[in-house]
Design an enzyme around this catalytic site. Structure first.
Site: not given
Ligand code: GDP
Ligand code: MG
Length: 198
Positions: A11, A51, A116, A122, A133, A153, A156, A167
């Protein structure tokens, strides 16, 4: 299964922190094979396509965010989890569109799960040490939500095989994925290990 593929995107914060090499190294040394690589700046429409966010994600993220506000003794922008997560999602799109990113396809046994694991969960605050991370950055839900931005973080990584397929098809043309042999493949996948001794 030996050719399972997954998408990783470094990212904008990962690029800005000059961690491209460090991040690639961590996936590369696992034994997975890099079969696609590009640097891009992506627009908001593209990120919305990227996404896979289902209604469950919106509900879970909204609830988590409202809890973060409560912990800090602050009032969330709305009491409705869906409205709150819509804001989180908007911030996420803005974050990914803010600068160049590096997209990669990694291939190998259990590629989705292994990537992962190397990436970590996350939230950097609670990600395990030893993960990208957990080791290389310092953000939390609490601070990100109160500042109304996405958790930064660094990377992705696709969350499932189905997510990965969707994706990868979005980010890479079929001819941009290179099918090639590595010497490493012999030791990782050979059943008999009968090609080592002379
Ligand atoms: P990932 O698969 O671990 O990247 O997590 P997700 O797919 O659930 O969310 C996508 C991205 O959104 C994450 O990598 C974070 O950058 C952001 N994000 C997810 N959940 C939150 C949240 O509760 N608050 C905030 N501010 N950002 C979030
Ligand atoms: Mg995700």
């Amino acid at each position: 299964m030996k050719k399972e593929k997954t998408l990783v995107v470094i990212k904008p914060d990962g690029v800005q922190r000059t961690l491209i090499g460090e991040i690639i190294k961590r996936y590369e040394r696992s034994g997975l094979k890099l079969v696609g690589l590009k640097m891009r700046v992506v627009g908001e429409d593209f990120i919305r396509k990227h996404y896979t966010v289902d209604p469950e994600w919106f509900l879970k993220t909204g609830k988590k965010t409202i809890e973060s506000y409560a912990k800090k003794g602050k009032t969330p922008p709305s009491e409705d989890p869906l409205e709150v997560s819509e804001i989180v999602f908007k911030n996420l799109v803005k974050y990914i569109a803010s600068g160049p990113v590096v997209a990669m396809v990694w291939q190998g046994m259990h590629a989705v799960g292994i990537v992962r694991k190397i990436t970590g969960i996350t939230e950097p605050l609670t990600s395990d040490m030893g993960t990208i991370r957990g080791d290389l950055t310092i953000d939390s839900y609490e601070v990100a939500d109160v500042d109304s931005r996405a958790v930064r973080n660094l990377v992705h990584a696709s969350g499932s095989i189905e997510e990965a397929e969707k994706e990868i098809a979005l980010w890479f043309k079929p001819e941009e994925i290179i099918n090639y042999r590595l010497i490493n493949d012999e030791i990782l996948y050979d059943v008999n290990l009968d090609g080592i001794l002379e």
